[in-house]
Design a protein around this motif. Sequence first.
Motif, PDB file in Angstrom:
ATOM      1  N   VAL A 170       0.808  -1.217   0.000  1.00  0.00           N
ATOM      2  CA  VAL A 170       0.000   0.000   0.000  1.00  0.00           C
ATOM      3  C   VAL A 170       0.843   1.270   0.000  1.00  0.00           C
ATOM      4  CG1 VAL A 170      -1.989  -1.126   1.067  1.00  0.00           C
ATOM      5  CG2 VAL A 170      -0.269  -0.023   2.525  1.00  0.00           C
ATOM      6  N   GLY A 171       2.149   1.115   0.123  1.00  0.00           N
ATOM      7  CA  GLY A 171       3.015   2.289   0.143  1.00  0.00           C
ATOM      8  C   GLY A 171       4.432   1.916   0.494  1.00  0.00           C
ATOM      9  N   GLN A 172       5.161   2.931   0.970  1.00  0.00           N
ATOM     10  CA  GLN A 172       6.533   2.692   1.400  1.00  0.00           C
ATOM     11  C   GLN A 172       6.914   3.706   2.462  1.00  0.00           C
ATOM     12  OE1 GLN A 172       8.833   3.023  -2.190  1.00  0.00           O
ATOM     13  NE2 GLN A 172       8.745   5.246  -2.227  1.00  0.00           N
ATOM     14  N   ILE A 173       7.845   3.276   3.296  1.00  0.00           N
ATOM     15  CA  ILE A 173       8.426   4.148   4.310  1.00  0.00           C
ATOM     16  C   ILE A 173       9.919   4.125   4.073  1.00  0.00           C
ATOM     17  CG2 ILE A 173       8.812   4.552   6.764  1.00  0.00           C
ATOM     18  CD1 ILE A 173       6.152   3.120   7.307  1.00  0.00           C
ATOM     19  N   TYR A 220      11.438   4.141   1.376  1.00  0.00           N
ATOM     20  CA  TYR A 220      11.627   3.223   0.245  1.00  0.00           C
ATOM     21  C   TYR A 220      11.507   1.742   0.613  1.00  0.00           C
ATOM     22  CZ  TYR A 220      13.162   7.598  -1.696  1.00  0.00           C
ATOM     23  OH  TYR A 220      13.207   8.910  -2.084  1.00  0.00           O
ATOM     24  N   GLU A 221      11.124   1.440   1.847  1.00  0.00           N
ATOM     25  CA  GLU A 221      10.874   0.054   2.231  1.00  0.00           C
ATOM     26  C   GLU A 221       9.381  -0.214   2.099  1.00  0.00           C
ATOM     27  OE1 GLU A 221      14.382  -0.831   5.400  1.00  0.00           O
ATOM     28  OE2 GLU A 221      12.685   0.326   6.147  1.00  0.00           O
ATOM     29  N   PRO A 222       9.004  -1.369   1.533  1.00  0.00           N
ATOM     30  CA  PRO A 222       7.591  -1.645   1.283  1.00  0.00           C
ATOM     31  C   PRO A 222       6.739  -1.623   2.551  1.00  0.00           C
ATOM     32  CG  PRO A 222       8.985  -3.256   0.178  1.00  0.00           C
ATOM     33  CD  PRO A 222       9.876  -2.458   1.076  1.00  0.00           C
ATOM     34  N   LEU A 223       5.587  -0.984   2.425  1.00  0.00           N
ATOM     35  CA  LEU A 223       4.567  -0.971   3.463  1.00  0.00           C
ATOM     36  C   LEU A 223       3.434  -1.843   2.947  1.00  0.00           C
ATOM     37  CD1 LEU A 223       3.339   0.208   6.103  1.00  0.00           C
ATOM     38  CD2 LEU A 223       2.448   2.077   4.692  1.00  0.00           C
ATOM     39  N   VAL A 224       3.149  -2.929   3.650  1.00  0.00           N
ATOM     40  CA  VAL A 224       2.167  -3.898   3.175  1.00  0.00           C
ATOM     41  C   VAL A 224       1.086  -4.124   4.224  1.00  0.00           C
ATOM     42  CG1 VAL A 224       3.850  -5.065   1.685  1.00  0.00           C
ATOM     43  CG2 VAL A 224       3.473  -5.911   3.999  1.00  0.00           C
ATOM     44  N   ILE A 225      -0.073  -4.558   3.739  1.00  0.00           N
ATOM     45  CA  ILE A 225      -1.169  -4.895   4.630  1.00  0.00           C
ATOM     46  C   ILE A 225      -1.540  -6.358   4.387  1.00  0.00           C
ATOM     47  CG2 ILE A 225      -2.970  -4.106   3.026  1.00  0.00           C
ATOM     48  CD1 ILE A 225      -4.509  -3.073   5.505  1.00  0.00           C
ATOM     49  N   ASN A 226      -1.749  -7.071   5.476  1.00  0.00           N
ATOM     50  CA  ASN A 226      -2.202  -8.450   5.376  1.00  0.00           C
ATOM     51  C   ASN A 226      -3.719  -8.417   5.225  1.00  0.00           C
ATOM     52  OD1 ASN A 226      -3.403 -10.988   6.621  1.00  0.00           O
ATOM     53  ND2 ASN A 226      -1.246 -11.549   6.446  1.00  0.00           N
ATOM     54  N   ARG A 227      -4.206  -8.959   4.115  1.00  0.00           N
ATOM     55  CA  ARG A 227      -5.640  -8.888   3.810  1.00  0.00           C
ATOM     56  C   ARG A 227      -6.497  -9.624   4.840  1.00  0.00           C
ATOM     57  NH1 ARG A 227      -6.415  -7.542  -1.912  1.00  0.00           N
ATOM     58  NH2 ARG A 227      -4.415  -7.617  -2.973  1.00  0.00           N
ATOM     59  N   LYS A 228      -5.953 -10.659   5.469  1.00  0.00           N
ATOM     60  CA  LYS A 228      -6.735 -11.445   6.430  1.00  0.00           C
ATOM     61  C   LYS A 228      -6.816 -10.785   7.798  1.00  0.00           C
ATOM     62  CE  LYS A 228      -6.013 -15.909   4.257  1.00  0.00           C
ATOM     63  NZ  LYS A 228      -5.463 -17.258   4.405  1.00  0.00           N
ATOM     64  N   SER A 229      -5.725 -10.166   8.236  1.00  0.00           N
ATOM     65  CA  SER A 229      -5.698  -9.580   9.574  1.00  0.00           C
ATOM     66  C   SER A 229      -5.890  -8.071   9.579  1.00  0.00           C
ATOM     67  CB  SER A 229      -4.367  -9.905  10.262  1.00  0.00           C
ATOM     68  OG  SER A 229      -3.303  -9.195   9.642  1.00  0.00           O
ATOM     69  N   GLY A 230      -5.584  -7.405   8.465  1.00  0.00           N
ATOM     70  CA  GLY A 230      -5.647  -5.953   8.412  1.00  0.00           C
ATOM     71  C   GLY A 230      -4.428  -5.274   9.019  1.00  0.00           C
TER      72      GLY A 230
END
Length: 157
Positions: A89-92, A94-104
């Motif tokens: 969903v983004g980056q901090i 330049y490191e990936p910021l991800v969301i786990n679809r199951k847990s949020g």
Amino acid sequence: MNSQLKRTIDQVKEVLMQDHDSIVYGQLHSGLGFTLPSDCPHMRPYYDFLGMSNGARCGVIDLWSYEELDKKQYRLNNWVNDVGEWLEVGQILYEPLVINRKSGLLYVLKEEEHIKEEENIGECNDFLFNYVFGDKYYSIAAGVDDWWLLLKRLQSV
């Protein structure tokens, strides 16, 4: 999304629109204008954010717009086995910021000296409230920058 977070986003948008130099350190785009359907209830807070701001640059934090999401998933293959369970969903910094679809839950995917690790930074609303628009921003920005100064100025108003 709670009303306090909505007010904060609206307030920051207003201040950024008045500061012509803000494009360098911060942008909150217009919202999507429609509600995204979700078969994963834990994704609702993230989709609500896209409804208010379809992408953002907040100092060292970049949040992808809805239109960018498909183009930004290529880094996940280097990190996770089940790519369908995750969304970048983004980056901090330049490191990936991800969301786990199951847990949020949101994670920053970090690599230091060829060691990969996931740092859990909580659920979407907490991340927005505490890291993007709150005091924890300082800890990830590693100090003072223009976004931090904006946040401090808004807290004193």
